[in-house]
Scaffold this active site. Structure first.
Site, mmCIF file in Angstrom:
data_model
loop_
_atom_site.group_PDB
_atom_site.id
_atom_site.type_symbol
_atom_site.label_atom_id
_atom_site.label_comp_id
_atom_site.label_asym_id
_atom_site.label_seq_id
_atom_site.Cartn_x
_atom_site.Cartn_y
_atom_site.Cartn_z
ATOM 1 N N ASN A 101 0.833 -1.204 0.000
ATOM 2 C CA ASN A 101 0.000 0.000 0.000
ATOM 3 C C ASN A 101 0.867 1.252 0.000
ATOM 4 O OD1 ASN A 101 -2.070 -1.859 0.230
ATOM 5 N ND2 ASN A 101 -2.278 -1.590 2.449
ATOM 6 N N ASP A 103 -0.505 4.255 1.017
ATOM 7 C CA ASP A 103 -1.375 5.220 1.712
ATOM 8 C C ASP A 103 -0.820 5.728 3.034
ATOM 9 O OD1 ASP A 103 -3.524 2.359 2.397
ATOM 10 O OD2 ASP A 103 -1.784 3.054 3.530
ATOM 11 N N HIS A 118 5.822 -0.718 -2.630
ATOM 12 C CA HIS A 118 5.365 -0.027 -3.845
ATOM 13 C C HIS A 118 5.462 1.482 -3.697
ATOM 14 C CE1 HIS A 118 2.843 -3.779 -5.151
ATOM 15 N NE2 HIS A 118 4.138 -3.912 -5.385
ATOM 16 N N CYS A 126 10.577 13.801 -9.121
ATOM 17 C CA CYS A 126 10.718 14.391 -10.467
ATOM 18 C C CYS A 126 11.343 13.363 -11.411
ATOM 19 C CB CYS A 126 11.615 15.638 -10.420
ATOM 20 S SG CYS A 126 11.962 16.278 -12.067
ATOM 21 N N GLY A 186 -5.114 -8.968 3.642
ATOM 22 C CA GLY A 186 -5.804 -8.108 2.673
ATOM 23 C C GLY A 186 -5.101 -7.961 1.352
ATOM 24 N N ASN A 212 -8.336 -12.520 5.222
ATOM 25 C CA ASN A 212 -8.965 -11.968 4.026
ATOM 26 C C ASN A 212 -10.459 -12.236 4.112
ATOM 27 O OD1 ASN A 212 -9.664 -11.375 1.246
ATOM 28 N ND2 ASN A 212 -7.482 -11.590 0.768
HETATM 29 N N1 APR Z 1 -10.325 -7.127 5.143
HETATM 30 C C1 APR Z 1 -9.478 -8.060 4.639
HETATM 31 N N2 APR Z 1 -9.305 -8.270 3.309
HETATM 32 C C2 APR Z 1 -10.032 -7.502 2.473
HETATM 33 C C3 APR Z 1 -10.943 -6.516 2.918
HETATM 34 C C4 APR Z 1 -11.070 -6.337 4.327
HETATM 35 N N3 APR Z 1 -11.906 -5.428 4.845
HETATM 36 N N4 APR Z 1 -11.507 -5.915 1.825
HETATM 37 C C5 APR Z 1 -10.960 -6.511 0.747
HETATM 38 N N5 APR Z 1 -10.085 -7.462 1.122
HETATM 39 C C6 APR Z 1 -9.237 -8.307 0.281
HETATM 40 C C7 APR Z 1 -9.835 -8.731 -1.039
HETATM 41 O O1 APR Z 1 -10.562 -9.951 -0.883
HETATM 42 C C8 APR Z 1 -8.580 -8.941 -1.887
HETATM 43 O O2 APR Z 1 -8.083 -10.271 -1.746
HETATM 44 O O3 APR Z 1 -8.114 -7.525 -0.057
HETATM 45 C C9 APR Z 1 -7.566 -7.959 -1.300
HETATM 46 C C10 APR Z 1 -7.318 -6.749 -2.166
HETATM 47 O O4 APR Z 1 -6.715 -7.200 -3.350
HETATM 48 P P1 APR Z 1 -6.224 -6.133 -4.439
HETATM 49 O O5 APR Z 1 -7.271 -5.114 -4.657
HETATM 50 O O6 APR Z 1 -5.700 -6.927 -5.600
HETATM 51 O O7 APR Z 1 -5.025 -5.371 -3.702
HETATM 52 P P2 APR Z 1 -3.532 -5.838 -3.541
HETATM 53 O O8 APR Z 1 -3.439 -7.309 -3.349
HETATM 54 O O9 APR Z 1 -2.917 -4.983 -2.492
HETATM 55 O O10 APR Z 1 -2.890 -5.445 -4.968
HETATM 56 C C11 APR Z 1 -1.495 -5.569 -5.099
HETATM 57 O O11 APR Z 1 -1.676 -4.496 -7.258
HETATM 58 O O12 APR Z 1 -2.732 -2.852 -8.451
HETATM 59 C C12 APR Z 1 -1.535 -3.206 -7.859
HETATM 60 O O13 APR Z 1 0.152 -1.822 -6.976
HETATM 61 C C13 APR Z 1 -1.168 -2.237 -6.760
HETATM 62 O O14 APR Z 1 -0.253 -2.656 -4.562
HETATM 63 C C14 APR Z 1 -1.246 -3.064 -5.486
HETATM 64 C C15 APR Z 1 -1.006 -4.472 -5.999
#
Ligand code: APR
Length: 242
Positions: A101, A103, A118, A126, A186, A212
């Site tokens: 993340n 954020d 990331h 820049c 997550g 998750n």
């Molecule tokens: N609690 C726990 N898990 C959750 C919740 C929650 N409240 N809400 C959603 N999730 C889970 C979803 O089920 C999913 O498996 O979080 C995960 C989010 O997955 P992605 O949206 O693919 O995010 P992420 O795995 O961090 O993506 C990795 O992809 O787009 C690129 O650079 C970006 O860092 C990011 C990377």
């Protein structure tokens, strides 16, 4: 409940527990995840908005999405999941967080050893002179924020088509190699190279605890304990058992 108690015991007696976190841990802070029904990539095609080539060739268009995300992140605050992980670092249960993340919520929650795999959206870089700015130093209302040197300013985050910062890569690999417990919180585990870490940890005998709301590609193959639920809820329950 049995799985929660077993997971708590594993964390309690770990020598070197780490966490790998993804967008799901920040959903309860109001930041959309990337994939899934409400995911950001449903609204914005990642190859048009999150690829470095798209940014270089169409910066004004990509900055439209970046400004929307920036507004959301400015309003976001750490949720109980971030706070529990920060407390576990203070209580010496958790040695490091590798986060995908950008954020800054782990740092805002008080976590110190955060590996920004990331990057971090609260810094801008820049593309011409490589100078780094704090986000608040820059007026993001300009359609294309520029550095005084004339170069394009980009959030200091890893776009598709870019490499992971070498320091973050080395730090993450060292943490993965050292861990005997990995909490995977997550993440869909769909993006490399972060998604290789649970496999690498498992290979040298680490216990993998996955939190998750849905099973992922890891759950059947590599996860030892799958705790289904929202990150804030599950981590709060675990914290009460430690
Ligand atoms: N609690 C726990 N898990 C959750 C919740 C929650 N409240 N809400 C959603 N999730 C889970 C979803 O089920 C999913 O498996 O979080 C995960 C989010 O997955 P992605 O949206 O693919 O995010 P992420 O795995 O961090 O993506 C990795 O992809 O787009 C690129 O650079 C970006 O860092 C990011 C990377």
């Amino acid at each position: 409940m049995q799985k929660l108690k077993e997971a708590a015991r594993i964390i309690q007696f770990a020598d070197f527990a780490i966490a790998l976190t993804g967008a799901g841990i920040s959903v309860e802070s109001g930041i959309p995840a990337f994939r899934g029904a409400q995911g950001l990539w449903q609204k914005y095609d990642p190859f048009e908005y999150a690829h470095i080539e798209a940014f270089v060739h169409h910066p004004a268009k990509v900055w439209e999405m970046l400004r929307e995300l920036d507004l959301i992140m400015q309003k976001a605050r750490p949720n109980p999941a971030h706070l529990v992980l920060a407390a576990w670092e203070r209580e010496n249960y958790l040695k490091a967080i590798i986060t995908q993340n950008v954020d800054n919520l782990h740092q805002a929650a008080g976590s110190k050893n955060v590996i920004e795999f990331h990057g971090n959206a609260f810094r801008l870089r820049c593309l011409k002179c490589d100078r780094i700015y704090a986000r608040d130093e820059i007026d993001l209302t300009q359609s294309v924020p520029l550095c005084p040197c004339g170069g394009l300013l980009k959030p200091d985050v890893v776009f598709f088509g870019e490499n992971i910062p070498i320091e973050a890569l080395l730090e993450a690999k060292a943490a993965v190699n050292a861990c005997d417990v990995m909490l995977v919180v997550g993440t869909s585990a769909e993006v490399a190279p972060a998604n290789t870490f649970p496999w690498e940890a498992k290979k040298h005998g680490a216990k993998i605890i996955e939190i998750n709301i849905n099973p992922t590609v890891l759950t059947e193959e590599v996860t030892d304990i799958f705790l289904e639920g929202r990150a804030s809820e599950v981590l709060t329950q675990l914290a009460q058992l430690l």
